[in-house]
Structure formats: structure tokens, C-alpha cells
Design a protein around this motif. Structure first.
Motif, PDB file in Angstrom:
ATOM      1  N   LEU A 233       0.956  -1.527   0.233  1.00 55.00           N
ATOM      2  CA  LEU A 233       0.142   0.114   0.258  1.00 55.00           C
ATOM      3  C   LEU A 233       0.817   1.416  -0.183  1.00 55.00           C
ATOM      4  CD1 LEU A 233      -2.420  -0.560   2.292  1.00 55.00           C
ATOM      5  CD2 LEU A 233      -2.723  -0.834  -0.341  1.00 55.00           C
ATOM      6  N   ASP A 234       2.004   1.470   0.653  1.00 56.76           N
ATOM      7  CA  ASP A 234       2.952   2.300   0.836  1.00 56.76           C
ATOM      8  C   ASP A 234       3.143   2.827  -0.457  1.00 56.76           C
ATOM      9  OD1 ASP A 234       3.086   3.191   3.673  1.00 56.76           O
ATOM     10  OD2 ASP A 234       4.694   2.325   4.020  1.00 56.76           O
ATOM     11  N   ARG A 235       3.526   1.420  -1.594  1.00 55.03           N
ATOM     12  CA  ARG A 235       3.745   1.129  -3.090  1.00 55.03           C
ATOM     13  C   ARG A 235       3.200   1.349  -4.053  1.00 55.03           C
ATOM     14  NH1 ARG A 235       4.282  -2.081  -6.533  1.00 55.03           N
ATOM     15  NH2 ARG A 235       4.350  -4.125  -4.665  1.00 55.03           N
ATOM     16  N   LEU A 236       1.813   1.611  -3.326  1.00 61.24           N
ATOM     17  CA  LEU A 236       1.070   1.871  -4.425  1.00 61.24           C
ATOM     18  C   LEU A 236       0.854   3.164  -4.394  1.00 61.24           C
ATOM     19  CD1 LEU A 236      -2.111  -1.152  -4.508  1.00 61.24           C
ATOM     20  CD2 LEU A 236      -0.626  -0.069  -5.878  1.00 61.24           C
ATOM     21  N   HIS A 237       0.576   3.844  -2.806  1.00 63.93           N
ATOM     22  CA  HIS A 237       0.199   4.919  -2.715  1.00 63.93           C
ATOM     23  C   HIS A 237       1.574   6.502  -3.231  1.00 63.93           C
ATOM     24  CE1 HIS A 237      -0.669   9.100  -1.062  1.00 63.93           C
ATOM     25  NE2 HIS A 237       0.061   8.840   0.057  1.00 63.93           N
ATOM     26  N   ALA A 238       2.771   6.096  -3.505  1.00 66.81           N
ATOM     27  CA  ALA A 238       3.880   6.256  -3.508  1.00 66.81           C
ATOM     28  C   ALA A 238       3.718   6.733  -4.493  1.00 66.81           C
ATOM     29  CB  ALA A 238       4.840   5.933  -3.148  1.00 66.81           C
TER      30      ALA A 238
ATOM     31  N   GLU B  19      -3.596   8.161   0.571  1.00 66.59           N
ATOM     32  CA  GLU B  19      -3.593   7.980   2.076  1.00 66.59           C
ATOM     33  C   GLU B  19      -4.684   7.291   2.499  1.00 66.59           C
ATOM     34  OE1 GLU B  19      -1.091  10.182   4.437  1.00 66.59           O
ATOM     35  OE2 GLU B  19      -0.294   8.391   5.795  1.00 66.59           O
ATOM     36  N   SER B  20      -5.962   7.787   2.496  1.00 70.00           N
ATOM     37  CA  SER B  20      -7.183   7.754   2.710  1.00 70.00           C
ATOM     38  C   SER B  20      -7.604   6.347   2.189  1.00 70.00           C
ATOM     39  CB  SER B  20      -8.245   8.776   2.673  1.00 70.00           C
ATOM     40  OG  SER B  20      -8.147   8.689   1.576  1.00 70.00           O
ATOM     41  N   TYR B  21      -7.768   5.877   0.918  1.00 70.03           N
ATOM     42  CA  TYR B  21      -8.126   5.326   0.130  1.00 70.03           C
ATOM     43  C   TYR B  21      -7.381   3.877   0.251  1.00 70.03           C
ATOM     44  CZ  TYR B  21     -10.227   1.828  -2.836  1.00 70.03           C
ATOM     45  OH  TYR B  21     -11.212   0.605  -3.642  1.00 70.03           O
ATOM     46  N   ALA B  22      -5.964   4.211   0.882  1.00 71.47           N
ATOM     47  CA  ALA B  22      -4.590   2.250   1.218  1.00 71.47           C
ATOM     48  C   ALA B  22      -5.311   2.733   2.849  1.00 71.47           C
ATOM     49  CB  ALA B  22      -3.089   3.231   0.956  1.00 71.47           C
ATOM     50  N   GLU B  23      -5.952   3.157   2.937  1.00 69.62           N
ATOM     51  CA  GLU B  23      -5.965   2.536   4.455  1.00 69.62           C
ATOM     52  C   GLU B  23      -7.718   2.217   4.853  1.00 69.62           C
ATOM     53  OE1 GLU B  23      -3.796   6.066   6.665  1.00 69.62           O
ATOM     54  OE2 GLU B  23      -5.643   6.520   6.733  1.00 69.62           O
TER      55      GLU B  23
ATOM     56  N   VAL C  86      -8.800   5.112 -10.172  1.00 69.31           N
ATOM     57  CA  VAL C  86      -7.425   6.313 -11.089  1.00 69.31           C
ATOM     58  C   VAL C  86      -8.057   6.885 -10.978  1.00 69.31           C
ATOM     59  CG1 VAL C  86      -5.641   6.041 -12.813  1.00 69.31           C
ATOM     60  CG2 VAL C  86      -5.257   4.620 -10.662  1.00 69.31           C
ATOM     61  N   THR C  87      -8.517   6.194 -12.594  1.00 70.61           N
ATOM     62  CA  THR C  87     -10.241   7.057 -12.785  1.00 70.61           C
ATOM     63  C   THR C  87     -10.445   8.270 -12.493  1.00 70.61           C
ATOM     64  OG1 THR C  87     -10.159   4.718 -14.371  1.00 70.61           O
ATOM     65  CG2 THR C  87     -12.395   7.146 -14.792  1.00 70.61           C
ATOM     66  N   LEU C  88     -11.450   7.960 -11.050  1.00 72.48           N
ATOM     67  CA  LEU C  88     -11.662   9.108 -10.170  1.00 72.48           C
ATOM     68  C   LEU C  88     -10.573  10.174  -9.990  1.00 72.48           C
ATOM     69  CD1 LEU C  88     -13.853   7.431  -7.300  1.00 72.48           C
ATOM     70  CD2 LEU C  88     -14.496   8.512  -9.489  1.00 72.48           C
ATOM     71  N   ASP C  89      -9.449   9.387  -9.900  1.00 69.44           N
ATOM     72  CA  ASP C  89      -8.279  10.675  -9.836  1.00 69.44           C
ATOM     73  C   ASP C  89      -8.253  11.487 -10.845  1.00 69.44           C
ATOM     74  OD1 ASP C  89      -7.819  10.241  -7.079  1.00 69.44           O
ATOM     75  OD2 ASP C  89      -6.116   9.058  -7.957  1.00 69.44           O
ATOM     76  N   PHE C  90      -7.980  11.051 -12.313  1.00 69.68           N
ATOM     77  CA  PHE C  90      -8.156  11.785 -13.321  1.00 69.68           C
ATOM     78  C   PHE C  90      -8.894  12.227 -13.721  1.00 69.68           C
ATOM     79  CE2 PHE C  90      -9.148  12.001 -18.151  1.00 69.68           C
ATOM     80  CZ  PHE C  90      -8.293  12.405 -18.307  1.00 69.68           C
ATOM     81  N   LEU C  91     -10.366  12.262 -13.208  1.00 61.85           N
ATOM     82  CA  LEU C  91     -11.434  13.341 -13.272  1.00 61.85           C
ATOM     83  C   LEU C  91     -11.263  14.538 -12.693  1.00 61.85           C
ATOM     84  CD1 LEU C  91     -14.923  10.414 -13.534  1.00 61.85           C
ATOM     85  CD2 LEU C  91     -13.772  11.640 -15.474  1.00 61.85           C
ATOM     86  N   ALA C  92     -10.719  14.411 -11.178  1.00 64.97           N
ATOM     87  CA  ALA C  92     -10.782  15.134 -10.779  1.00 64.97           C
ATOM     88  C   ALA C  92      -9.392  16.199 -10.892  1.00 64.97           C
ATOM     89  CB  ALA C  92     -10.020  14.766  -9.162  1.00 64.97           C
ATOM     90  N   GLU C  93      -8.672  15.518 -11.579  1.00 65.54           N
ATOM     91  CA  GLU C  93      -7.637  16.788 -12.095  1.00 65.54           C
ATOM     92  C   GLU C  93      -8.357  17.312 -13.634  1.00 65.54           C
ATOM     93  OE1 GLU C  93      -4.763  15.237 -15.972  1.00 65.54           O
ATOM     94  OE2 GLU C  93      -4.700  13.769 -13.822  1.00 65.54           O
ATOM     95  N   GLN C  94      -9.907  17.129 -14.259  1.00 65.83           N
ATOM     96  CA  GLN C  94     -10.155  17.687 -14.965  1.00 65.83           C
ATOM     97  C   GLN C  94     -10.943  18.276 -14.315  1.00 65.83           C
ATOM     98  OE1 GLN C  94      -9.953  16.756 -18.978  1.00 65.83           O
ATOM     99  NE2 GLN C  94      -7.866  14.988 -17.663  1.00 65.83           N
ATOM    100  N   PHE C  95     -11.782  18.571 -13.368  1.00 63.03           N
ATOM    101  CA  PHE C  95     -13.149  18.528 -12.678  1.00 63.03           C
ATOM    102  C   PHE C  95     -13.026  19.399 -11.783  1.00 63.03           C
ATOM    103  CE2 PHE C  95     -14.747  15.146 -15.349  1.00 63.03           C
ATOM    104  CZ  PHE C  95     -15.154  15.917 -16.556  1.00 63.03           C
TER     105      PHE C  95
END
Lengths: 366, 366, 366
Positions: free
Chosen positions: A334-339, A345-349, C54-63
Motif C-alpha cells: 500500500l505504501d508503494r501504491l500510494h507513493a 493515503e486515505s483510500y490505502a487505509e 485511478v479514473t476518479l483521480d483523473f476526473l478530479a484532475e479534469q473537473f
């Protein structure tokens, strides 16, 4: 809290394990290594798996640095119940789902060895083997078999478990009644105490899946590596595909991460809504392979479908080795996926809390 | 000594390799890349495996930086015997177990190309193909076949080898005498110099396993990737399970780490006492995949059952590339396992000595 | 230029993808997660794959940062054509080879959604399903089927594509004419709009391979993971071996890296001259698994046989997520191979240009 702290502090729900059992002195001093391999290995090899070498380090931590014979002698001297309680306490395990099929210790007796809450799982082949000798017909057998599973799930039991992977393999098929009847007759005619007839074993798991569905309770399948009597080709969870789709209403848990077919197990889990993936046994047996195991499972499978388990049996060391290994490696994954930017971080938790505890609580309705 | 120093200084026992052979100039200047792929590839692809690119770097190290054509021209000019001796000397190889089935160079002739001790391995399909045309009946064939294998293991040969994976696949079954007799008749009737009949090939390896057991000598199986005539599904070592359990008294070596089925090969090795795992061919062919290969093999398999091998053939470069690659990656795997707390430094060193040399000495009784 | 710069600046040829389609508002606001899993998953699981996170992160980057419901509401408000053009433009894609089998958008209509050059690929099962109802005999069907494929490859189409992996599996066999005739009769008798009869589907791909060979055009096979209706055992590309060797004159592309059978797919690609390996779908679906996917493919397969693809479909986000993921991970794999001494910087750069663009241009004759 950091990812590390969440992983370290979340109580475990161990969704698949076995009771600790009292051991004769010789089993400790002479063949302790056998508990740390699933193989049938001579001591010269059994003593040289990494899983056993790590165990020796653990014993040295308990009893002080010493040679192997001395460590095992110390281990043979412990009070089994208090030693086990102390070790399992260290793991922070809140609840253990206990397979009642092995060893020959009831969940009640196991209570003397641990402070964790124990919830039993019913192994269906053992039920069939107990009921078959007294059965007078297939219909009569089926009625008692289904009744017992139904009563179990209506009572204390939280799931069913099958070891068909060991017996006739995971390519479970559907069979018509006449074929099942002939299989039943053959099993009865040649009765040797063991259910190991492809059509009959398939039939048992179909029945069990129906009962499980009626209680919305999971059916656990051994998948992946195990004892020498399992065929390593037919423990592959992909072979179970027809069964999994035929029982879409039954929650099904693929045990042991399907190792070495872990990516395939993750794919099946990601594809079929009713399939969940437990990561026990491989944890801790494959040691430095646990980190890739967790990582591979997360490639495709929803994080909400992965489950912590130890598959510990007989000796409490397996509970500790599994919990330490899994917490360390889940943290590092999880540390690596976050890094690397895949998750916050909150989703990792939330992943950590899910895999260690909450996914099992939801699935088994604990 | 450090882990690095132990790995670097332990003499190698190469438990599976082939002779170096004299090459026509054209085979060097035109098709040298073919030695570095197991595939049947046009030059435009054969020249672009990483295994060949690393080979070109090695040639540049030998002959100075230059373009590919120049390097190959230099390579074609070497004195084959002294060049080979020099290269194999560099590897620190003490003993080579030589498969006599390919190329067409006797182990004696190979002696001109290396200073290492050479111990021959007898390839059983070649024996059968030599004896069959003169055989008058199945019984007569069987007697001469068994006698030759028996004499070989009673003499200089240290093991038997089968390429059944290439011919009819690893799902070796047991057949009754009548089926074998019919298969023998069919093979004789359609004789084309090649043994490739499922029942007959299965029969040969059963015989070979029995002879090997009577000498406590290993039987080596090609498993995993290889030439284009092997079916990639049926080179999976898990398909060999029934055979492995039926011949529990025969030490059996799964060659090539079973790549790409390496974790499965490790599982089989960890489960059945008589099974060992060689890591040749994949070393060095898969290049940056050798590090994970070693690491995966160590997940389940006892460290006492893993064996170094090069499977080098025809060109001495393969000996060097295998030895360098394996020593570098074994060092990095063991360093990491030690740094991550799985094993002590001294145990890491004993693993290294075992895999590089001592496990083979014990297994082949060298 | 550095490896990073070459990877970042090389225009992409996306050798396997699908059209973007207009979406009802509900499909965005209610079931957007379904586009990011191949499974049939309830929202509680579909929303928890890493691919969707990861898709949600991408949408956050867009919107802008917001909760999931808000992000999806913004997403539902975009102008589909300009949003798609903008996103695909970002990927630096020069040419997209478009599978015409799904979704129900013609390559022409897709032109409104992207500035990239579009080259169509003809999915053979769709052709058969359109022609079958009007066919009067097997011979008549065959003639129209072959003619259509022949016309397609003689016209704008650059390749054929088969989804036999989904229908009857990759263990494609040869069948005699009488068996095919019976299969044809059975398919016609039970016609339900879908070609899913083992012998008949095998027959279609044999025909398609012959037509493709006559144009020296590739035939693409879905291999590896996919929708819930694919049997996870029979999407394994090793099952295709007999077919691949029987059609040595047909360039064949194994799609999706054969995930989770990637090392096996690399082995097949390394062995048979006519086989190529695409890395789409797994890119980006397996997220942190893309780096090992690329690395494993490079273990055995010639660098000249690997192909970038996105397998993006329906939503333009998949184009972006695939391209970003692949460029990042190709960079890191090549950087590591260079740093570890396997390849020079200039060779790493040539690998990058090959996989991202040039290998596809050569293979599809673009």
C-alpha cells in the motif's frame, strides 16, 4: 494515522484457519519442520524451506539464540494452552473462522488455546463421510446431508468449506440424477471411509452451494497449492469457472490466493460478482512471495473482495508468522501504491481495513 | 566472507548442459543469433531478443566495440577450442553434466573445448531410436533398451534425460502391456527415425524411471519453454504429477525452472520428496527474468532441491552468459532476503553453496 | 534525448482499440465504473478496482477535487465530441486501429471523437452472424464470408479480429468438411443470432487465417482476461499452438498480453515467427501490474514483436489512462534494463520507438 499505523492497529478477522492441537513431544523435537511444509518431505529437505528457517528465527526470539535441537526442546516444554494464547494474542486477531475438518479438535476445545472469538466453518466432505455408511439410498443420504448443512448454517456455522480440489479436482461438472445414483452406488459398494469419486464429489459441492445460497452464506474452496495428494494442475481456480457461474447466488471464497495461480484467481474474482479471494496459507508459506501475492491480487480484483486469512493449523506459530508477514507486506504494497500515485493515503487505509477485517465481516455477516 | 564473495567464489557444478561444437563460418557470420533464441525466427526478429543483445555486448568485450557484422567476423576467426576453454574457464565451472543427445559431439570430443570435468547424461529417446530398427519384438526391444540404460548408469553416466516434453508432452500416463504392444507395432510400421507416439514415449520414460531408481540416479525431464516443436501447454511440469508420484523412488529433475511455469514447478518440488528443480536455459535466456526466476523458486521449494545449470549448447558464450547472470542474480536475491530479515547471512551462504555446487554433488553422487 | 524523452515524444500507433460512443446521462452518473472493469460486478465492488480509483483521480484532475457523485455529474455534462478529441489528443496517438465489432459506432462516426488517423479492423464473428441467416448452404456461406473478408483487406481494413476466445475458447482444432457441414446445419437450425458452436467457430478462424495470409495481413486474437462470458482457462494463448503452427504464413497478434498468462504469451511469441504480442487492455486495467507486464513480455519475446495498444472503448478516459500508464511504465522498464546493464541507451530508445509505433507500422503496413 499513517498507512503503517492503520495496518498495524486494525484487528484481524482471520477468515480461514484451523485449531491448534496438543502435540506429543516427538512431533516437536523430531518432525516440527513438517508443520511448515505442505509437502511429504524427508527432514533433510523439510528443514530447508524458508518458511521453516523463519520459524526457527521466531523460536530463537522466544527462547533465546540456540541451535535447532535446543530450540525445539524448549518448544516441547511450553504449556501448550498459555503459549498458544500468548502467541495468538500477539496477532491482534479478533475473530477466527475455524475449519472443523482438521485437526481433530473441536472449536470448543480450541477455545482453551486462544482468546479470539471462534466461529466454525463446516467441511462438507467430512459430513458426507460420516453420513454415508448409515445411508440407505441416495435420496435418504441427500436429505440428511442437506439437513445437516442447513442446520449448521442456521446455527453457529458461518460458512461451508470443500476440499474437492484435493479429492477429484476443481473441474466440477453438472451430472444428471442417474449418473449421481450410479456414483452413489459405487461409493457405497467400495466404501473405505473416504469420498473420492469425481461425480459424487461434484454432486456434493453442488448441493452445498445451493444450501449456502439459501442462507446467503459463503462456500469456501481450497484452491492452489497444498498437500501432496492434490493434483497441482487441478487446483487451478480457473477450472471452477462453470461451477462459479452456475451458482451465481452463492458467495464463493477461493482460498489461498490460488497460489501459484494468483493472477488467474484475481481475474476470476474481478469477473464474477459472487467470487471472493482469501490470501491464507500462501501467507506465510511463500514468505518473500507474500508481497507479490498481495500486489498481484490487487491488479484486477476489487479491493472489497480480498480477505485476510492464515490457514494456521496445529501450531500457534503459524498464526503469528502469517499475521506479521501479512501486516508487513500489506503495508509495503500500500505504501508503494500510494507513493507511485495509484491511490490516496486515505483510500490505502480503507483497503487495509477492508482486507484485514471489514470485508470478512460483511461477507460472513459477523 | 560476504554473500557476494561466497557466490562469486564457489565452483559451479553445471547439472545440465551440452557440448560445444565446431561451427562453419556461415553459422557465425549469418545465423549466430539463432543460438540465442529457442524459436524459429527470421533474422529480423532473432536479432532482437535481449539474450542476443547481451551476447553482442559480450562479443564487444572480447573483440572491442564494433558493429554487429564486424563482431561476428571476429568471432568466426577464433580458434574454437582455445576460445571455448578460455570462456568456460572464466565461469569457474568444476564439473559439467553433459546431455549426450545434442549436438553431435561426444563428451570425449567436448573435452578439447573445456578444462572442466565432464560427466555424461544419457538421453533415452536417442537410445530408443538407435535400438528400434533392429528390434524384433517389444520384449526384445525392452531388454536391449533397459540393458543399455542399466549399463550406462552402472558405468560413467550420472543420470538419464528425457525430451518427452517435446515429443508427446508431460501428461505421461500408465498403459497396459497390450496398448504398449500395439504402440510398438505402430511405431515400427511407420518408422521414420523418430519416436513420437504418445503411448510408446510414455512407456519409455516409465522404463527409464525404473532403471534410474535401481541406481538411485536422477532422471531429468525437459520442462518449460524450448524449441518450436514443443507444445507450450504440455511442457507444464504440473502435468507430470501422476508420473512423479508413481515413481517416488526415482530422483527426478525438472529442468529449466519450468519457465514460464516456475512457481508451479517450485510447488511440485516443494511437495514431492523425489523432485528437484534445475534453473538452466531460462538462465540466461530470460535475462532480467532470471532474478525473479530464482526468487520464485525459493518461495516454496527447499533450498536443498535447487540446482544451477546453464543448458549451454554449441557456443561457449552461453556458458559465460549463464554463469555471470546466475551469480549476479543469486547474489541479489540472497542479499535482499537477508536484508529483509528472511535469512541470516550464514544461511544465505549455505543456500549459495548448495545451489551452485553441493546440491548437485549430493544428488548425482559426484 | 534520454530514454524518457524518446518514450514521451514518440507518436503512438494504437494497434487495437474501439470507438468512443455517446452515453446516456445515467450510464455516466450511475454505472460509469462498469467501463473500468471487465467483470459483471455490483457497484459495491465495481467501484473498488484500482482501475476505477485511478479514473476518479483523473476526473478530479479534469473537473477539480470533488466527491465521486459530483465528478460524475461534471463528466455527464461534457460535450462528448470535444471532450474526447481533447483527451485523445493528449495521448499523442497518430493512428488507431479500430475493431469494428463493438461498440455500435462506425469508424467514420468515431472520426468526430478524435483527430487521430483511423484504420478499421474487421471482426469476423460479426461478419458471420450477418451473413448466416441469408445463407442457403455451407458452400454459399463460405463464399460470401471469404469474399467479404477478402474485400475488406483489399480495401481499407488493415487486419481481421476474432473473439473465439469468448465463444468457444482458444483450443482451435482442424475439422473435416463433413463435421463442418453438420456444425453449419446445427447453427442454422438453432439460429439465435450468435455464432457459438465449437466446430463452426474453429472453422471461421481457419478461413479468416487463410484470407489474412493471402493479403499478408494480421489476424488478431483476443487472449487473456476479458468479460465474464470468457472461460478463464481457455483464453490461455498456449491453447492456440496447433493453430499458430498450422497458419505459419498468417501474421497473428495475441491481444492483451495474454494476461494473466503473459510469460506464456511471451514464450509463444518468442518461438513462432508469425506471432506478435499486443499489450492492450491489461494496459491500463491492471494498473501497477503494467510495469511487470511489459517487463515479462521482454524476457523472451523479440522487441520487434511487441505492440502498444489501449483496447480503449466507449469512453475516452481509457485512451488517456492507457497511454499515460504505458509511457510511464515503459520508461521505467527500459531505464532499469539500461541501468542494470542489459541494454544500451540507444538500444532502449529503439525498443521504445518499435513498441510504441514502428513495429505496428511494419506489421500492418501502415
Amino acid at each position: 494515522m499513517s498507512i503503517h499505523d492503520v495496518v498495524a492497529s486494525t484487528p484481524l478477522v482471520d477468515n480461514h484457519a484451523h485449531a491448534v492441537e496438543p502435540l506429543d513431544r516427538d512431533r516437536v523435537t523430531e518432525t516440527f519442520a513438517d508443520f511448515f511444509t505442505e509437502g511429504e518431505l524427508a527432514p533433510k529437505h523439510a528443514r530447508h524451506t524458508l518458511n521453516y528457517r523463519v520459524t526457527l528465527d521466531f523460536l530463537a526470539e522466544q527462547f533465546g539464540e540456540a541451535d535447532e535441537a535446543t530450540l525445539l526442546a524448549h518448544r516441547a516444554d511450553v504449556d501448550p494452552e498459555s503459549y498458544s494464547r500468548e502467541l495468538i494474542d500477539e496477532t491482534g486477531t479478533e475473530t477466527i473462522l475455524v475449519d472443523d475438518g482438521f485437526p481433530d479438535v473441536t472449536p470448543d476445545e480450541f477455545g482453551a488455546y486462544t482468546d479470539a472469538d471462534l466461529r466454525p466453518i463446516h467441511r462438507i466432505e467430512n459430513v458426507a463421510e460420516r453420513l454415508l455408511p448409515a445411508s440407505e439410498s441416495l435420496n435418504a443420504f441427500e436429505e440428511t446431508f442437506v439437513d445437516e448443512l442447513d442446520d449448521a448454517l442456521g446455527g453457529d456455522f458461518v460458512a461451508l468449506k470443500t476440499v474437492i480440489a484435493y479429492r477429484t479436482g476443481l473441474q466440477v461438472r453438472a451430472h444428471d440424477r442417474e449418473a449421481v445414483r450410479q456414483a452413489y452406488d459405487e461409493v457405497c459398494r467400495n466404501w473405505d471411509g473416504r469420498v473420492e469419486q469425481p461425480i459424487f464429489n461434484d454432486y456434493l459441492v453442488h448441493l452445498a452451494a445451493d444450501v449456502a445460497a439459501s442462507h446467503d452464506a459463503p462456500l469456501q474452496f481450497h484452491t492452489g497449492f497444498g498437500d501432496a495428494d492434490a493434483h497441482p494442475q487441478f487446483v487451478n481456480p480457473t477450472y471452477l469457472y462453470e461451477f462459479l457461474t452456475a451458482h451465481a447466488q452463492t458467495p464463493i471464497v477461493l482460498l489461498h490466493g490460488g497460489y501459484p495461480y494468483t493472477r488467474a484467481a484475481g481475474y476470476v474474482t474481478a469477473t464474477l460478482d459472487n467470487v471472493y479471494l482469501d490470501l491464507s496459507l500462501a501467507t506465510p508459506f511463500v514468505q518473500h512471495g507474500v508481497e507479490p501475492l498481495i500486489s498481484q491480487a490487487l491488479e484486477l480484483a476489487p479491493t472489497t473482495k480480498l480477505l485476510y486469512g492464515s490457514d494456521a493449523f496445529s501450531v500457534p506459530e503459524l498464526y503469528v508468522l502469517a499475521a506479521r508477514r501479512f501486516r508487513a507486506d500489506l503495508t509495503s504494497v500500500l505504501d508503494r501504491l500510494h507513493a507511485d500515485g495509484f491511490i490516496s493515503e486515505s483510500y490505502a487505509e480503507s483497503i487495509a481495513r477492508g482486507i484485514l477485517r471489514e470485508n470478512a465481516i460483511a461477507l460472513y455477516d459477523l
